[in-house]
Design a protein around this motif. Sequence first.
Motif, PDB file in Angstrom:
ATOM      1  N   UNK A 113     -68.852  35.077   4.713  1.00 11.63           N
ATOM      2  CA  UNK A 113     -68.524  34.938   6.126  1.00 11.63           C
ATOM      3  C   UNK A 113     -68.067  33.511   6.412  1.00 11.63           C
ATOM      4  N   UNK A 114     -67.727  33.237   7.656  1.00 15.08           N
ATOM      5  CA  UNK A 114     -67.171  31.930   8.024  1.00 15.08           C
ATOM      6  C   UNK A 114     -68.166  30.808   7.780  1.00 15.08           C
ATOM      7  N   UNK A 115     -69.447  31.036   8.022  1.00 16.68           N
ATOM      8  CA  UNK A 115     -70.450  29.989   7.808  1.00 16.68           C
ATOM      9  C   UNK A 115     -70.556  29.634   6.331  1.00 16.68           C
ATOM     10  N   UNK A 116     -70.512  30.626   5.463  1.00 16.63           N
ATOM     11  CA  UNK A 116     -70.564  30.368   4.025  1.00 16.63           C
ATOM     12  C   UNK A 116     -69.315  29.626   3.549  1.00 16.63           C
ATOM     13  N   UNK A 117     -68.167  29.990   4.089  1.00 11.57           N
ATOM     14  CA  UNK A 117     -66.930  29.302   3.723  1.00 11.57           C
ATOM     15  C   UNK A 117     -66.964  27.847   4.175  1.00 11.57           C
ATOM     16  N   UNK A 118     -67.511  27.594   5.355  1.00 11.31           N
ATOM     17  CA  UNK A 118     -67.626  26.229   5.850  1.00 11.31           C
ATOM     18  C   UNK A 118     -68.563  25.400   4.960  1.00 11.31           C
ATOM     19  N   UNK A 119     -69.637  25.998   4.490  1.00 10.93           N
ATOM     20  CA  UNK A 119     -70.556  25.299   3.584  1.00 10.93           C
ATOM     21  C   UNK A 119     -69.863  24.943   2.270  1.00 10.93           C
ATOM     22  N   UNK A 120     -69.092  25.859   1.741  1.00  7.22           N
ATOM     23  CA  UNK A 120     -68.370  25.610   0.490  1.00  7.22           C
ATOM     24  C   UNK A 120     -67.356  24.491   0.682  1.00  7.22           C
ATOM     25  N   UNK A 121     -66.618  24.528   1.780  1.00  7.78           N
ATOM     26  CA  UNK A 121     -65.621  23.495   2.058  1.00  7.78           C
ATOM     27  C   UNK A 121     -66.299  22.139   2.234  1.00  7.78           C
ATOM     28  N   UNK A 122     -67.454  22.103   2.890  1.00 10.80           N
ATOM     29  CA  UNK A 122     -68.187  20.857   3.088  1.00 10.80           C
ATOM     30  C   UNK A 122     -68.580  20.240   1.751  1.00 10.80           C
ATOM     31  N   UNK A 123     -69.137  21.041   0.856  1.00  8.11           N
ATOM     32  CA  UNK A 123     -69.562  20.528  -0.451  1.00  8.11           C
ATOM     33  C   UNK A 123     -68.360  20.061  -1.261  1.00  8.11           C
ATOM     34  N   UNK A 173     -76.996  17.304   0.346  1.00  7.19           N
ATOM     35  CA  UNK A 173     -76.851  17.007   1.764  1.00  7.19           C
ATOM     36  C   UNK A 173     -76.783  18.286   2.585  1.00  7.19           C
ATOM     37  N   UNK A 174     -76.068  19.271   2.100  1.00  8.49           N
ATOM     38  CA  UNK A 174     -75.987  20.552   2.804  1.00  8.49           C
ATOM     39  C   UNK A 174     -77.353  21.215   2.880  1.00  8.49           C
ATOM     40  N   UNK A 175     -78.090  21.198   1.778  1.00 10.88           N
ATOM     41  CA  UNK A 175     -79.437  21.780   1.781  1.00 10.88           C
ATOM     42  C   UNK A 175     -80.305  21.088   2.829  1.00 10.88           C
ATOM     43  N   UNK A 176     -80.241  19.755   2.879  1.00 15.30           N
ATOM     44  CA  UNK A 176     -81.042  19.007   3.841  1.00 15.30           C
ATOM     45  C   UNK A 176     -80.636  19.342   5.279  1.00 15.30           C
TER      46      UNK A 176
END
Length: 70
Positions: free
Chosen positions: A15-25, A60-63
């Motif tokens: 979903x969009x939230x998962x894609x945003x997390x991947x792009x952030x990392x 950082x994403x986990x935190x």
Amino acid sequence: MSRGRDPSRSRTQPNAADQLKIVFVLLVGLSGGLIAVQSDASLVMIGGAMLGGIVAGGALLWYLVWILTD
């Protein structure tokens, strides 16, 4: 006709939230690689900087997820 989520799409496509997390990392990892390129590092060092940036971005994403979902 229901307006709910399509169950066949829920596990095959993120979903969009998962894609945003991947792009952030990946963005944090790419940033580490670009800093290494600017300092005229070797290809091994650039790869290491990108890998280290991806690890740091994941931490950082986990935190961020941990403090925001309390």
